[in-house]
Design a protein around this motif. Sequence first.
Motif, PDB file in Angstrom:
ATOM      1  N   UNK A 155       0.806  -1.214   0.000  1.00  0.00           N
ATOM      2  CA  UNK A 155       0.000   0.000   0.000  1.00  0.00           C
ATOM      3  C   UNK A 155       0.843   1.270   0.000  1.00  0.00           C
ATOM      4  N   UNK A 156       2.167   1.118   0.043  1.00  0.00           N
ATOM      5  CA  UNK A 156       3.030   2.310   0.018  1.00  0.00           C
ATOM      6  C   UNK A 156       3.325   2.705  -1.428  1.00  0.00           C
ATOM      7  N   UNK A 157       4.003   3.844  -1.568  1.00  0.00           N
ATOM      8  CA  UNK A 157       4.339   4.333  -2.912  1.00  0.00           C
ATOM      9  C   UNK A 157       5.202   3.329  -3.666  1.00  0.00           C
ATOM     10  N   UNK A 158       6.217   2.786  -2.990  1.00  0.00           N
ATOM     11  CA  UNK A 158       7.087   1.808  -3.648  1.00  0.00           C
ATOM     12  C   UNK A 158       6.302   0.545  -3.961  1.00  0.00           C
ATOM     13  N   UNK A 173       7.397   2.884 -16.506  1.00  0.00           N
ATOM     14  CA  UNK A 173       8.609   3.607 -16.925  1.00  0.00           C
ATOM     15  C   UNK A 173       8.285   5.042 -17.305  1.00  0.00           C
ATOM     16  N   UNK A 174       7.159   5.222 -18.000  1.00  0.00           N
ATOM     17  CA  UNK A 174       6.767   6.579 -18.412  1.00  0.00           C
ATOM     18  C   UNK A 174       6.459   7.449 -17.195  1.00  0.00           C
ATOM     19  N   UNK A 175       6.132   6.815 -16.072  1.00  0.00           N
ATOM     20  CA  UNK A 175       5.840   7.580 -14.861  1.00  0.00           C
ATOM     21  C   UNK A 175       7.075   7.709 -13.970  1.00  0.00           C
ATOM     22  N   UNK A 176       8.238   7.385 -14.535  1.00  0.00           N
ATOM     23  CA  UNK A 176       9.479   7.682 -13.830  1.00  0.00           C
ATOM     24  C   UNK A 176       9.971   6.619 -12.876  1.00  0.00           C
ATOM     25  N   UNK A 177       9.492   5.380 -13.024  1.00  0.00           N
ATOM     26  CA  UNK A 177       9.992   4.309 -12.165  1.00  0.00           C
ATOM     27  C   UNK A 177      10.871   3.400 -13.010  1.00  0.00           C
TER      28      UNK A 177
ATOM     29  N   UNK B  75      14.823   6.578 -19.769  1.00  0.00           N
ATOM     30  CA  UNK B  75      13.397   6.885 -19.862  1.00  0.00           C
ATOM     31  C   UNK B  75      12.795   7.285 -18.507  1.00  0.00           C
ATOM     32  N   UNK B  76      13.014   6.486 -17.437  1.00  0.00           N
ATOM     33  CA  UNK B  76      12.444   6.898 -16.153  1.00  0.00           C
ATOM     34  C   UNK B  76      13.021   8.223 -15.642  1.00  0.00           C
ATOM     35  N   UNK B  79      11.240  11.126 -17.090  1.00  0.00           N
ATOM     36  CA  UNK B  79       9.790  11.171 -16.849  1.00  0.00           C
ATOM     37  C   UNK B  79       9.369  12.418 -16.085  1.00  0.00           C
ATOM     38  N   UNK B  84       2.938  11.704 -20.926  1.00  0.00           N
ATOM     39  CA  UNK B  84       2.823  10.981 -22.206  1.00  0.00           C
ATOM     40  C   UNK B  84       1.494  10.254 -22.331  1.00  0.00           C
ATOM     41  N   UNK B 102      -4.085   4.452 -10.098  1.00  0.00           N
ATOM     42  CA  UNK B 102      -3.424   4.898 -11.312  1.00  0.00           C
ATOM     43  C   UNK B 102      -3.080   6.384 -11.240  1.00  0.00           C
ATOM     44  N   UNK B 105      -0.239   6.955  -8.830  1.00  0.00           N
ATOM     45  CA  UNK B 105       1.056   6.594  -9.422  1.00  0.00           C
ATOM     46  C   UNK B 105       1.550   7.733 -10.310  1.00  0.00           C
ATOM     47  N   UNK B 106       0.612   8.296 -11.101  1.00  0.00           N
ATOM     48  CA  UNK B 106       0.982   9.364 -12.032  1.00  0.00           C
ATOM     49  C   UNK B 106       1.341  10.642 -11.282  1.00  0.00           C
ATOM     50  N   UNK B 108       2.967  10.947  -8.745  1.00  0.00           N
ATOM     51  CA  UNK B 108       4.318  10.856  -8.187  1.00  0.00           C
ATOM     52  C   UNK B 108       5.379  10.764  -9.284  1.00  0.00           C
ATOM     53  N   UNK B 109       4.984  11.074 -10.503  1.00  0.00           N
ATOM     54  CA  UNK B 109       5.935  11.082 -11.614  1.00  0.00           C
ATOM     55  C   UNK B 109       7.072  12.047 -11.309  1.00  0.00           C
ATOM     56  N   UNK B 110       8.282  11.535 -11.424  1.00  0.00           N
ATOM     57  CA  UNK B 110       9.447  12.389 -11.219  1.00  0.00           C
ATOM     58  C   UNK B 110       9.731  12.717  -9.760  1.00  0.00           C
ATOM     59  N   UNK B 112      10.432  11.306  -5.677  1.00  0.00           N
ATOM     60  CA  UNK B 112      10.988  10.152  -4.966  1.00  0.00           C
ATOM     61  C   UNK B 112       9.861   9.347  -4.357  1.00  0.00           C
ATOM     62  N   UNK B 113       9.846   8.051  -4.635  1.00  0.00           N
ATOM     63  CA  UNK B 113       8.818   7.208  -4.023  1.00  0.00           C
ATOM     64  C   UNK B 113       9.381   6.565  -2.776  1.00  0.00           C
ATOM     65  N   UNK B 118       0.368   5.079  -0.408  1.00  0.00           N
ATOM     66  CA  UNK B 118       0.409   5.400  -1.839  1.00  0.00           C
ATOM     67  C   UNK B 118      -0.684   6.374  -2.252  1.00  0.00           C
ATOM     68  N   UNK B 161      -3.922  11.781 -16.211  1.00  0.00           N
ATOM     69  CA  UNK B 161      -2.720  11.352 -15.485  1.00  0.00           C
ATOM     70  C   UNK B 161      -1.486  12.070 -16.007  1.00  0.00           C
TER      71      UNK B 161
END
Lengths: 305, 264
Positions: A155-158, A173-177, B75-76, B79, B84, B102, B105-106, B108-110, B112-113, B118, B161
Amino acid sequence: MLLALQGAVSQGILWGVMVLGVYITFRLLNIPDMTVDGSFALGGCVCAVACVNLGLNPWIALLFAMIAGAAAGCVTGILHTVFEIPAILAGILSMISLWSINLRIMGKSNTPLLQVDTIFSGIVKATGLPQSLVSLLFGLVFAVVIVAVLYWFFGTEIGSALRATGNNEDMVRALGVDTRQTKVLALTIANALVGLAGGLVCQSQKYADIGMGTGAITIGLAAIVIGEVLGRLTPGKLTAFAPRLIAVVVGSVVYFIIRAIVLQLGMNANDMKLLSAIIVVAALSVPVVSERLGARRAYQKGGAA
Amino acid sequence: MLTLKGIKKTFNKGTVTEKPALLGVDLHLDRGDFVTVIGGNGAGKSTMLNSIAGVFPVDAGTITLDGTDVTRLSEPQRARYLGRVFQDPMRGTAADMQIEENLALAARRGKRRGLRVCITREEREEYREKLAILGLGLETRLADKVGLLSGGQRQALTLLMASLNSPDLLLLDEHTAALDPKTAAKVLELTQKIVTENGLTTLMVTHNMHDAIRLGNRLIMMSDGKIIYEVSGEEKAKLHRADLMAKFEEAAGAELASDRMLLG
């Protein structure tokens, strides 16, 4: 018979920790991770050597088993992501290497833990409860804690990035992971659980054996599919994450109950691996075949109308 | 905002399937530019977008985003600058996860996770409001799995997103091509709304000449891995489809007759 069933339940719960590890790779990451056969035995061997040869506290031994499993998973992950070896092959390579490594660690093909304290014997001494009950209750508490930790983590970000990796790598990948990192992390965590389970089983059965992990992946997959089938029978259909994790452990318990029953009925223990494989094949193929039959039936109905 | 200098890319170099895709592309986008990209199949439109996004390394040239040279970033790593949307509605979202997951997740783009939860309660409210803007009724379905949505709904969600956190550059790769005409029009309308409201710098590849003329303040045409025509402002507003067709033939000659068919 009753005693055999109680033994099966506690065994199922301890193996359930391994099944949770298999669940992470197989269901969340879509990788059937063959490392498991090796890392389960690795956990057992490391635990046995730590207890017997090094004379360490059984809890510390368990920690070592977990770290060893994590390292094995990490290696598989690196083979798969950095060197782009297909996931199944990467797992097989780790598994095969671990056979030799495990023999090196123990120096022989099995190590009994007869003269040393285990976590279970420690609790028996402290509480005075019978061994079988201790093993059942302890396993239960342990499994609940692991499920709770996994539920929190995913449930965490990671954790959520990790779940998404198994779902849609392009998006992640497009979202930076970096999906290479999430895959290595998932394989590491999964095999840490497998190694931990290897250590637990070793302490509960009071020996480690070089072959104790053989077929572990099939047991894991069988337990997962049994848990999912049972989950589908419940009213909520098990869509939420926490019940799915619990179903996995329940699946493991049911697997060992089935196993105890067929062994009681006189089946050869060596045939058990075949039975596990058949359970997995049946669980994976029934939905496919029924869908195909359903499509054919729907067509005939339409044609008749 | 975005500067491309001499970008070159050849696929399968040194093999029989060698395919030069970009033969030196130069392009500059100012902040707030909305550039539409047209061109026939194999002109290099998608390759250009993927080069910017870092899907593969380029063979030559430099890519600068917001003053930073990103040519060598993965690529990451890129981001954080980019939102995109892909052609395939399935590629932009995770089907087995909830709508709100979803979005989280978006969001938090760029960034630090870590081991924080979440999705927070405040976020959930924010997403509800943003989804309401789409006008698709998704604001009441935050906990639904994305796999239950239609292609158009998924594409609209992906668009939302991609626009979270105001990316420096929004890359739209034929994002309406896989949708039916009515849904495509709706998604395009949302695109314009989101881009205008957030003042996003945008690069949009399309196969539809009419959309390319109607949307954005600049238009570029690509052919055989190069930008062959560029028009902006007043001049673009007055452009007609026939003008573009003429440009096509003028620049590329009769060999592109088949492309003309495809673009009609």
